[in-house]
Design a protein around this motif. Sequence first.
Motif, PDB file in Angstrom:
ATOM      1  N   HIS A  28       0.826  -1.267   0.017  1.00  0.00           N
ATOM      2  CA  HIS A  28       0.087  -0.155  -0.049  1.00  0.00           C
ATOM      3  C   HIS A  28       1.049   1.195  -0.056  1.00  0.00           C
ATOM      4  CE1 HIS A  28      -4.111   1.891   1.223  1.00  0.00           C
ATOM      5  NE2 HIS A  28      -2.926   2.914   1.290  1.00  0.00           N
ATOM      6  N   HIS A  60       1.557   5.380  -1.965  1.00  0.00           N
ATOM      7  CA  HIS A  60       1.028   6.570  -2.480  1.00  0.00           C
ATOM      8  C   HIS A  60       2.132   7.445  -3.492  1.00  0.00           C
ATOM      9  CE1 HIS A  60      -3.090   6.247  -0.840  1.00  0.00           C
ATOM     10  NE2 HIS A  60      -2.573   5.961   0.225  1.00  0.00           N
ATOM     11  N   ASP A  99       2.069   2.990   3.221  1.00  0.00           N
ATOM     12  CA  ASP A  99       1.345   3.859   3.225  1.00  0.00           C
ATOM     13  C   ASP A  99       2.001   5.252   3.018  1.00  0.00           C
ATOM     14  OD1 ASP A  99      -1.256   5.149   2.937  1.00  0.00           O
ATOM     15  OD2 ASP A  99      -1.639   5.660   5.249  1.00  0.00           O
TER      16      ASP A  99
HETATM   17 ZN   LIG Z   1      -3.436   4.948   2.038  1.00  0.00          ZN
END
Ligand SMILES: [Zn+2]
Length: 250
Positions: free
Chosen positions: A5, A7, A198
């Motif tokens: 996960h 970004h 994340d």
């Molecule tokens: Zn996230």
Amino acid sequence: MFDSHAHYEDERFDTDRSELLDNLFRTGITGIINCGSDEQTSLHSLELSERYENIYFTAGVHPENSPLCGNFEDWLEPMLSHPKCVGIGEIGLDYHYDTPKECQRDVLVRQLEIADKLNKRVVIHNRESHRDLLDIVSLYPGVRGIFHSFSGSAEYAEILVKKGWYISFSGVITFKNAEKPVRVAAVVPTDKILCETDCPYLTPHPHRGLRNHSGYLEFTIKKLAEIKGIAFEEMENITTDNAKTLFGIK
Ligand SMILES: [Zn+2]
């Protein structure tokens, strides 16, 4: 190490995205799932997956973006047929801020309907919404995926695991005050554990405060290995295999 996960479309990577990713893939990162939060970030994630062999992506509407997403099905469904798209996400509920709950639940349900219909995995975001989220996902027993950067109790994790869900741990587990996630990791069976950054958020100790990236995943894996009493390499392999199995990556 497999980062389930991330970004990398985030503007905090605008100045050095290519150098950073090239370097990560040279130094031990074998795969990354980049997660969308709305139409723009999902599209950017798709583009990254086309540029890098080992980047996969998910597309979806984050609960915070629910009020503005309109007829999101029009762009989401076509994106899901992309060969590098491994699921719908991140989706879920977030009761921390005052985004209308009814709207969040409506957008979540519509995305779970699509996941059920197209047999797609989902990436769940959950913040201070444990009970409602469990009630809603329980209506879709055929839908599987991860609760990312898991923030619930050990009891909550056990209920989810029994229903077939995977639990993903982030850098939060390395924080000095991380008693709850440590208890969660102790009860989740190793075949249901994933790890993630994340990034650029949730940077693990001892780099807390800096921008996060997949290279720092080693601190999270190390902590998970310690909790389970196994070697780092074993936990690295387990979390990589689990991510590939769940998301259907060869
Ligand atoms: Zn996230």
